[in-house]
Every structure is written in C-alpha cells, then in structure tokens.
Design a protein around this motif. Structure first.
Motif, PDB file in Angstrom:
ATOM      1  N   ALA A   1      -8.160   8.231 -17.308  1.00  0.00           N
ATOM      2  CA  ALA A   1      -9.446   8.078 -18.006  1.00  0.00           C
ATOM      3  C   ALA A   1     -10.607   8.370 -17.062  1.00  0.00           C
ATOM      4  O   ALA A   1     -11.549   9.086 -17.419  1.00  0.00           O
ATOM      5  N   VAL A   2     -10.521   7.829 -15.833  1.00  0.00           N
ATOM      6  CA  VAL A   2     -11.601   8.058 -14.864  1.00  0.00           C
ATOM      7  C   VAL A   2     -11.685   9.540 -14.522  1.00  0.00           C
ATOM      8  O   VAL A   2     -12.771  10.123 -14.479  1.00  0.00           O
ATOM      9  N   SER A   3     -10.522  10.191 -14.310  1.00  0.00           N
ATOM     10  CA  SER A   3     -10.513  11.614 -13.957  1.00  0.00           C
ATOM     11  C   SER A   3     -11.153  12.455 -15.059  1.00  0.00           C
ATOM     12  O   SER A   3     -11.955  13.351 -14.785  1.00  0.00           O
ATOM     13  N   TRP A   4     -10.797  12.159 -16.307  1.00  0.00           N
ATOM     14  CA  TRP A   4     -11.392  12.888 -17.426  1.00  0.00           C
ATOM     15  C   TRP A   4     -12.898  12.705 -17.455  1.00  0.00           C
ATOM     16  O   TRP A   4     -13.650  13.663 -17.605  1.00  0.00           O
ATOM     17  N   SER A   5     -13.335  11.470 -17.303  1.00  0.00           N
ATOM     18  CA  SER A   5     -14.771  11.212 -17.394  1.00  0.00           C
ATOM     19  C   SER A   5     -15.517  11.908 -16.259  1.00  0.00           C
ATOM     20  O   SER A   5     -16.614  12.424 -16.455  1.00  0.00           O
ATOM     21  N   LEU A   6     -14.891  11.964 -15.067  1.00  0.00           N
ATOM     22  CA  LEU A   6     -15.547  12.627 -13.935  1.00  0.00           C
ATOM     23  C   LEU A   6     -15.585  14.140 -14.148  1.00  0.00           C
ATOM     24  O   LEU A   6     -16.560  14.805 -13.776  1.00  0.00           O
ATOM     25  N   ALA A   7     -14.531  14.695 -14.766  1.00  0.00           N
ATOM     26  CA  ALA A   7     -14.516  16.131 -15.070  1.00  0.00           C
ATOM     27  C   ALA A   7     -15.634  16.464 -16.056  1.00  0.00           C
ATOM     28  O   ALA A   7     -16.344  17.467 -15.901  1.00  0.00           O
ATOM     29  N   ILE A   8     -15.814  15.603 -17.056  1.00  0.00           N
ATOM     30  CA  ILE A   8     -16.878  15.816 -18.048  1.00  0.00           C
ATOM     31  C   ILE A   8     -18.246  15.777 -17.372  1.00  0.00           C
ATOM     32  O   ILE A   8     -19.122  16.607 -17.640  1.00  0.00           O
ATOM     33  N   LEU A   9     -18.420  14.828 -16.441  1.00  0.00           N
ATOM     34  CA  LEU A   9     -19.701  14.723 -15.729  1.00  0.00           C
ATOM     35  C   LEU A   9     -19.949  15.951 -14.856  1.00  0.00           C
ATOM     36  O   LEU A   9     -21.082  16.414 -14.721  1.00  0.00           O
ATOM     37  N   THR A  10     -18.871  16.487 -14.251  1.00  0.00           N
ATOM     38  CA  THR A  10     -19.012  17.680 -13.408  1.00  0.00           C
ATOM     39  C   THR A  10     -19.489  18.867 -14.244  1.00  0.00           C
ATOM     40  O   THR A  10     -20.419  19.581 -13.852  1.00  0.00           O
ATOM     41  N   VAL A  11     -18.851  19.066 -15.405  1.00  0.00           N
ATOM     42  CA  VAL A  11     -19.242  20.169 -16.293  1.00  0.00           C
ATOM     43  C   VAL A  11     -20.697  19.991 -16.733  1.00  0.00           C
ATOM     44  O   VAL A  11     -21.491  20.944 -16.731  1.00  0.00           O
ATOM     45  N   THR A  12     -21.055  18.747 -17.081  1.00  0.00           N
ATOM     46  CA  THR A  12     -22.432  18.446 -17.495  1.00  0.00           C
ATOM     47  C   THR A  12     -23.422  18.815 -16.393  1.00  0.00           C
ATOM     48  O   THR A  12     -24.428  19.497 -16.637  1.00  0.00           O
ATOM     49  N   ALA A  13     -23.114  18.383 -15.158  1.00  0.00           N
ATOM     50  CA  ALA A  13     -24.021  18.636 -14.038  1.00  0.00           C
ATOM     51  C   ALA A  13     -24.112  20.132 -13.729  1.00  0.00           C
ATOM     52  O   ALA A  13     -25.188  20.636 -13.395  1.00  0.00           O
ATOM     53  N   LEU A  14     -22.984  20.854 -13.850  1.00  0.00           N
ATOM     54  CA  LEU A  14     -23.005  22.304 -13.591  1.00  0.00           C
ATOM     55  C   LEU A  14     -23.889  23.018 -14.609  1.00  0.00           C
ATOM     56  O   LEU A  14     -24.683  23.892 -14.252  1.00  0.00           O
ATOM     57  N   ALA A  15     -23.759  22.628 -15.885  1.00  0.00           N
ATOM     58  CA  ALA A  15     -24.588  23.238 -16.927  1.00  0.00           C
ATOM     59  C   ALA A  15     -26.060  22.930 -16.664  1.00  0.00           C
ATOM     60  O   ALA A  15     -26.933  23.794 -16.812  1.00  0.00           O
ATOM     61  N   GLN A  16     -26.335  21.695 -16.240  1.00  0.00           N
ATOM     62  CA  GLN A  16     -27.721  21.318 -15.940  1.00  0.00           C
ATOM     63  C   GLN A  16     -28.250  22.099 -14.733  1.00  0.00           C
ATOM     64  O   GLN A  16     -29.420  22.469 -14.699  1.00  0.00           O
ATOM     65  N   ALA A  17     -27.373  22.352 -13.748  1.00  0.00           N
ATOM     66  CA  ALA A  17     -27.795  23.110 -12.563  1.00  0.00           C
ATOM     67  C   ALA A  17     -28.186  24.529 -12.962  1.00  0.00           C
ATOM     68  O   ALA A  17     -29.161  25.090 -12.448  1.00  0.00           O
ATOM     69  N   PHE A  18     -27.428  25.108 -13.904  1.00  0.00           N
ATOM     70  CA  PHE A  18     -27.767  26.449 -14.380  1.00  0.00           C
ATOM     71  C   PHE A  18     -29.149  26.432 -15.040  1.00  0.00           C
ATOM     72  O   PHE A  18     -29.995  27.291 -14.764  1.00  0.00           O
ATOM     73  N   ILE A  19     -29.389  25.437 -15.891  1.00  0.00           N
ATOM     74  CA  ILE A  19     -30.682  25.359 -16.578  1.00  0.00           C
ATOM     75  C   ILE A  19     -31.802  25.088 -15.570  1.00  0.00           C
ATOM     76  O   ILE A  19     -32.906  25.612 -15.699  1.00  0.00           O
ATOM     77  N   TYR A  20     -31.496  24.301 -14.531  1.00  0.00           N
ATOM     78  CA  TYR A  20     -32.509  24.041 -13.501  1.00  0.00           C
ATOM     79  C   TYR A  20     -32.966  25.345 -12.855  1.00  0.00           C
ATOM     80  O   TYR A  20     -34.154  25.549 -12.602  1.00  0.00           O
ATOM     81  N   SER A  21     -32.019  26.249 -12.602  1.00  0.00           N
ATOM     82  CA  SER A  21     -32.374  27.520 -11.958  1.00  0.00           C
ATOM     83  C   SER A  21     -33.336  28.320 -12.835  1.00  0.00           C
ATOM     84  O   SER A  21     -34.052  29.188 -12.346  1.00  0.00           O
ATOM     85  N   ARG A  22     -33.380  28.032 -14.142  1.00  0.00           N
ATOM     86  CA  ARG A  22     -34.300  28.724 -15.049  1.00  0.00           C
ATOM     87  C   ARG A  22     -35.647  28.016 -15.162  1.00  0.00           C
ATOM     88  O   ARG A  22     -36.676  28.652 -15.311  1.00  0.00           O
ATOM     89  N   THR A  23     -35.616  26.669 -15.147  1.00  0.00           N
ATOM     90  CA  THR A  23     -36.849  25.933 -15.456  1.00  0.00           C
ATOM     91  C   THR A  23     -37.546  25.368 -14.218  1.00  0.00           C
ATOM     92  O   THR A  23     -38.751  25.165 -14.241  1.00  0.00           O
ATOM     93  N   LEU A  24     -36.775  25.077 -13.167  1.00  0.00           N
ATOM     94  CA  LEU A  24     -37.301  24.439 -11.954  1.00  0.00           C
ATOM     95  C   LEU A  24     -38.019  23.122 -12.248  1.00  0.00           C
ATOM     96  O   LEU A  24     -38.985  22.764 -11.583  1.00  0.00           O
ATOM     97  N   SER A  25     -37.523  22.384 -13.256  1.00  0.00           N
ATOM     98  CA  SER A  25     -38.078  21.063 -13.550  1.00  0.00           C
ATOM     99  C   SER A  25     -37.550  20.052 -12.534  1.00  0.00           C
ATOM    100  O   SER A  25     -36.340  19.956 -12.309  1.00  0.00           O
TER     101      SER A  25
END
Ligand SMILES: [Zn+2]
Ligand SMILES: [Zn+2]
Ligand SMILES: [Zn+2]
Length: 230
Positions: A48-72
C-alpha cells in the motif's frame, strides 16, 4: 488545514512515539522521512505504501512539467513537497530489500537533507519573486497542476486509509490522513492561479511562501523522526 495546524495540537512531540507500536489512531500523528516500523512488518502494508508513493511520484513529475511552463513559485513549493513525500520510498526500499536498519536510517537522513535543501531553493525563488514580480502565463495549466496535486494526494490517501483499516494499522491510517491534508495544500496552487487571474500576481509568491513554511515544518518533524530512530 495544514501540517502547522495539525501538529500544533501537540507542539512538543518529536514523533518518537511513532517508533513504538501505536495503541490508538491519533489523528495528527504521522511519520515523515521514514515509514513506521509497524507498517514494515506487513507485506500488504508495504504494498500500500509503495503504491501511494508511486502515485505521488507521478503527481510530482506531472507538476514539474507544468512548472517548467508556468514558473509559478507556489507550484514549485508544492511539487517539492510531493517529491519529498515520494522520496520516503528510498528508506522504505532499503529497509525492505536490504534489511538494513542502519542503511534505512542514513537514507532517511539523506532524504530529510534533500527536502531541506529543496525547501531553501523554493524559499529563495519565492523571495526573488517578491523582489522581481513577474506575470504568470498558462494560468489554466497552473490551475490544473493544483487539481492534479489534490487528486494525486487524495488517491494516495485512499490507498493508505483502505489498507490501514483492513490491516488495522493506525500508522498507515495516520499516513493516509497526512496525504489527505497534503491534497488541500495542493489546492493552494489552484487558489494562486485563480487570484493571479483576478489581477493579483503577488498571490503566487504569498502562497509559495505559505507552502514553503509547511515544508520547513515537515522537515523539522522529519528530522526528529530520523534522529529518534537510532
Ligand atoms: Zn505531516
Ligand atoms: Zn506531527
Ligand atoms: Zn506531506
């Protein structure tokens, strides 16, 4: 709804109590930097912990991509927070696969230091944004990054809460509640996009500063957690 308010309930706690078996599901109690001993004893808990951490990693990676566009800077702080939580996977992996308590502890210390340095970077960027304000573009994308952070953390929370209840693990339930609070932190990014769209660009560094303060508080808690695990 933040770590600040949740942990203000008991300002003196050092999370050392996380290292002994939990007797009760304390709402605000959660481990940072290391996964609770009691969770490590069950394969289903680790899954359960591994799954939740994988989900958080994907979330953070997607956010990092959007950050490179917005620089917020609000988004920068939020994605650093989510990456920081996902990094807990490293000490978990060392504890589980290498069966090394010492390795786990050092990895925990390294993770806390990495989060601390990242928080300082976010702080520097936020201060620089106060001095040199800039208008943000791609506000819809920025709003989406906030919603993404909320959904990612909420899914991670559900995975932990469901497993925690099934396994009767207060530590896992506490981690689930933690992810749930983090989802609301991510909504700060959505708020930043909305207020900036209304013509107040200062909202972004203000919210960035608030999220950075939350990360620094988590870092402080985590430091106690990894230090207590000696
Ligand atoms: Zn927390
Ligand atoms: Zn706490
Ligand atoms: Zn968190």
């Amino acid at each position: 709804m933040s770590h600040t308010t949740t942990c203000a309930l008991d300002p003196n706690h050092t999370h050392a109590e996380d290292l002994v078996e939990h007797a009760d599901a304390d709402e605000h109690d959660h481990a940072h930097g290391l996964v609770d001993r009691s969770i490590l004893r069950s394969r289903a808990g680790i899954r359960a912990v591994s799954w939740s951490l994988a989900i958080l990693t994907v979330t953070a990676l997607a956010q990092a991509f959007i950050y490179s566009r917005t620089l917020s800077v609000a988004l920068l702080a939020d994605l650093i927070h989510n990456f920081g939580d996902a990094l807990t996977a490293i000490p978990l992996g060392i504890a589980f696969y290498l069966r090394s308590a010492r390795g786990e502890r050092w990895a925990g210390v390294a993770v806390v230091l990495a989060i601390f340095i990242s928080a300082l970077v976010a702080l520097g960027q936020t201060i620089e944004r106060f001095i040199h304000p800039r208008s943000l573009s791609h506000l819809w994308l920025l709003a989406a990054a906030g919603v993404l952070g909320f959904i990612g953390n909420e899914i991670a929370a559900q995975v932990r809460l469901r497993a925690g209840r099934r396994l009767n693990s207060p530590a896992l339930v506490a981690d689930g509640n933690h992810a749930r609070v983090d989802g609301f932190v991510s909504l700060g990014v959505l708020a930043s996009a909305a207020v900036v769209a209304l013509g107040l660009p200062i909202a972004d560094p203000v919210i960035g500063l608030a999220i950075t303060a939350i990360i620094l508080q988590i870092t402080w808690e985590s430091w106690h957690t990894v230090r207590a695990d000696s």
